[in-house]
Scaffold this motif. Structure first.
Motif, PDB file in Angstrom:
ATOM      1  N   HIS A   1      12.058   9.725  54.224  1.00 19.56           N
ATOM      2  CA  HIS A   1      12.110   8.497  54.997  1.00 19.56           C
ATOM      3  C   HIS A   1      13.219   8.499  56.037  1.00 19.56           C
ATOM      4  O   HIS A   1      13.033   8.007  57.158  1.00 19.56           O
TER       5      HIS A   1
ATOM      6  N   GLU B   1      -3.201  14.228  54.139  1.00 16.69           N
ATOM      7  CA  GLU B   1      -1.966  14.987  53.958  1.00 16.69           C
ATOM      8  C   GLU B   1      -1.156  14.936  55.252  1.00 16.69           C
ATOM      9  O   GLU B   1      -1.652  15.263  56.323  1.00 16.69           O
ATOM     10  N   PRO B   2       0.109  14.464  55.187  1.00 12.91           N
ATOM     11  CA  PRO B   2       0.916  14.390  56.414  1.00 12.91           C
ATOM     12  C   PRO B   2       1.216  15.777  56.962  1.00 12.91           C
ATOM     13  O   PRO B   2       1.212  16.773  56.224  1.00 12.91           O
TER      14      PRO B   2
ATOM     15  N   ALA C   1      -4.725   8.516  51.476  1.00 12.64           N
ATOM     16  CA  ALA C   1      -4.064   8.918  52.713  1.00 12.64           C
ATOM     17  C   ALA C   1      -4.223  10.415  52.957  1.00 12.64           C
ATOM     18  O   ALA C   1      -4.199  11.219  52.025  1.00 12.64           O
TER      19      ALA C   1
ATOM     20  N   ALA D   1      -1.984   5.479  48.949  1.00 12.89           N
ATOM     21  CA  ALA D   1      -1.489   6.854  48.872  1.00 12.89           C
ATOM     22  C   ALA D   1      -2.583   7.799  48.399  1.00 12.89           C
ATOM     23  O   ALA D   1      -2.654   8.959  48.804  1.00 12.89           O
TER      24      ALA D   1
ATOM     25  N   LEU E   1      12.204  10.676  58.934  1.00 17.52           N
ATOM     26  CA  LEU E   1      11.111  10.032  59.658  1.00 17.52           C
ATOM     27  C   LEU E   1      11.611   8.844  60.469  1.00 17.52           C
ATOM     28  O   LEU E   1      11.179   8.614  61.601  1.00 17.52           O
TER      29      LEU E   1
ATOM     30  N   ASP F   1       0.008  10.543  61.259  1.00 19.86           N
ATOM     31  CA  ASP F   1      -0.097  11.871  60.654  1.00 19.86           C
ATOM     32  C   ASP F   1       1.251  12.417  60.199  1.00 19.86           C
ATOM     33  O   ASP F   1       1.309  13.284  59.314  1.00 19.86           O
ATOM     34  N   SER F   2       2.324  11.931  60.798  1.00 22.86           N
ATOM     35  CA  SER F   2       3.660  12.385  60.389  1.00 22.86           C
ATOM     36  C   SER F   2       4.118  11.708  59.106  1.00 22.86           C
ATOM     37  O   SER F   2       5.133  12.111  58.521  1.00 22.86           O
ATOM     38  N   GLY F   3       3.402  10.699  58.672  1.00 19.96           N
ATOM     39  CA  GLY F   3       3.786   9.980  57.460  1.00 19.96           C
ATOM     40  C   GLY F   3       4.579   8.718  57.733  1.00 19.96           C
ATOM     41  O   GLY F   3       5.055   8.062  56.802  1.00 19.96           O
TER      42      GLY F   3
ATOM     43  N   GLN G   1       3.108   5.524  56.091  1.00 20.38           N
ATOM     44  CA  GLN G   1       3.459   5.342  54.683  1.00 20.38           C
ATOM     45  C   GLN G   1       4.881   4.849  54.548  1.00 20.38           C
ATOM     46  O   GLN G   1       5.201   4.029  53.681  1.00 20.38           O
TER      47      GLN G   1
ATOM     48  N   SER H   1       6.752  17.224  55.805  1.00 18.92           N
ATOM     49  CA  SER H   1       7.226  16.807  54.480  1.00 18.92           C
ATOM     50  C   SER H   1       8.553  16.078  54.558  1.00 18.92           C
ATOM     51  O   SER H   1       9.273  15.960  53.575  1.00 18.92           O
TER      52      SER H   1
END
Length: 465
Positions: free
Chosen positions: A22, A15-16, A13, A10, A25, A344-346, A349, A19
């Motif tokens: 989960h 910045e996505p 990583a 983290a 996403l 890139d969207s997160g 993670q 925001s």
């Protein structure tokens, strides 16, 4: 199994671009993949366009600004094509040279002359595996299935007893062994070592192709007993038999890039000193670009010249070899764009967090994701590039060998149960003159065996290396 430290990753990583939590996403990933699947399966849209639209849909559902989603997709597409595109092009040239010069026929005929009776299925595995190293799967099928039909017809062999080993050899090479596009893209996405992946891929491929080929073909021949269809058996032109390369030079050319890349991996393990001059030399000659380029240049002399090709003919051959791969390059590039949008969207993670919370081994997760996408889209390449993008963060703190095993786990999953949404399914059905049911009993089951056996071997290897 390798586990990741979410806290360590983290900190590094980027910045996505959204925001979203989960839950959002997760919905975005499912929606993006659903868009790709729907466009490919229902509306028969080209996979490049489907992946492009699916990437933008993913960004939209994740709440990312459209301009940032476009930038992510473009960056991923560009970097993937830059890293993999030249290798695919060189592989296509080598494969075309091998086919047009008669070198492939020479390898086939030489091996078949040494085999008969019970050895024939094993000979077909050997032929398909050797020929399949530099050839794309579809090219290998078109090249080898006519040979399979001729052998079955003239030798009065069961079509499945001869055909399944050949198909298994081609499919295993396609899914597990670089320089095929799928493994190359996964290696790039996971930052894995190509030489190590190649060595482990061959190690996994050998027992896998034996079980899915000669062993399974015994049962497939009992389940589906059909003769070789006369309409599909080709008649060779006389000029193809008059001038063609020798067996030794052809085999040398095919295996040259593999030997160079494996030599680099071996030197890296033995010396492990970046300042050592020997290692630096092998870092150059064993790089995939130089290894494949060397094979192509050698092929001009070992394949083209013995076949009597003029300079103009060689130029035409190179031109014709590059035309058909435009679609493959675009699909691979769009897959890289989809991967970058996921990261890139997160989503990466999120996958990390889920893997830690649910204690799902990274290799098993990679295999399962690839299986799901393969079943939905029918494309092994789409399954590989998409799954590699989803699990890329899982490879961040893996050892070199475990990152390579993750590539192989994804490759194995991408071959699971080919069915009616896979072009390979229909190619096999038509060439062998089978019904849909017969194709499922033979080809689809064979692909599933490859996927499960290779996946299981990868898991076992992860416990000892």
């Amino acid at each position: 199994m390798t586990r990741l430290s979410v806290e360590m990753l983290a900190a590094d990583a980027p910045e996505p671009i959204t925001s979203a939590g989960h839950a959002q996403l997760g919905i975005a990933v499912l929606a993006g993949i659903a868009v790709i699947v729907l466009l490919i399966t229902k509306y028969k849209l080209h996979a490049f366009l489907a992946l492009t639209i699916g990437s933008l849909a993913l960004g939209a559902f994740a709440g990312a600004p459209l301009d940032k989603a476009i930038l992510s997709f473009s960056a991923g597409l560009g970097s993937t094509v830059a890293n993999v595109g030249v290798l695919i092009a060189l592989g296509a040239i080598l494969g075309k040279m091998l086919a047009d010069s008669g070198g492939a026929d020479q390898v086939v005929d030489t091996i078949l002359a040494k085999a008969s009776g019970r050895a024939m299925p094993w000979a077909m595995v050997l032929i398909a595996s050797v020929i399949g190293l530099p050839l794309f799967f579809e090219v290998g099928v078109v090249l080898l299935i006519p040979v399979v039909l001729m052998v079955a017809k003239r030798g009065n062999y069961s079509l499945m007893r001869i055909g399944i080993p050949a198909l298994a050899g081609l499919s295993v090479m396609h899914g597990l062994v670089p320089p095929h596009p799928g493994p190359l893209v996964a290696i790039d996405a996971l930052d894995a070592n190509l030489g190590v992946t190649l060595a482990l891929g061959v190690l996994v491929a050998v027992p896998t192709v034996v079980i899915a080929g000669p062993v399974f073909s015994r049962y497939a021949a009992r389940w589906v007993d059909v003769p070789a269809p006369d309409r599909m058996i080709p008649q060779r032109a006389s000029e193809e038999l008059e001038k063609r390369p020798g067996f030794g030079p052809t085999l040398f050319t095919i295996l040259l890039p593999v030997v160079l890349m494996l030599a680099k991996a071996l030197v890296d393990i033995v010396i492990d000193d970046t300042e050592n001059s020997v290692q630096r030399v092998f870092d150059v000659i064993g790089s995939p670009l130089i290894a494949l380029l060397a094979a192509v240049l050698v092929g001009f002399f070992t394949l083209g010249m013995p076949a009597g090709f003029s300079k103009e003919r060689m130029q035409q051959l190179v031109d014709k070899s590059l035309w058909p791969i435009a679609g493959i390059l675009l699909i691979v590039g769009a897959g890289g764009g989809f991967k970058q949008t996921l990261i890139d969207s997160g989503v990466g993670q999120m996958v990390l967090d889920i893997s830690q919370d649910w204690s799902i081994p990274a290799l098993l997760m990679g295999w399962l994701i690839a299986v799901a996408i393969r079943l939905a889209t029918g494309s092994a390449t789409v399954a590989t590039v998409s799954a590699a993008g989803l699990v890329a963060p899982l490879a961040a703190d893996m050892s070199t060998t475990h990152a390579a095993l993750l590539v192989l786990a994804i490759g194995a999953g991408s071959l699971f149960f080919s069915h009616v949404n896979d072009a390979g399914f229909w190619l096999v059905k038509e060439y062998f003159g089978l019904t849909v049911g017969q194709t499922v009993k033979t080809w689809s089951v064979m692909e599933t065996i490859i996927s499960v056996v290779a996946g299981g071997l990868v898991m076992l290897l992860s416990l000892v290396i």
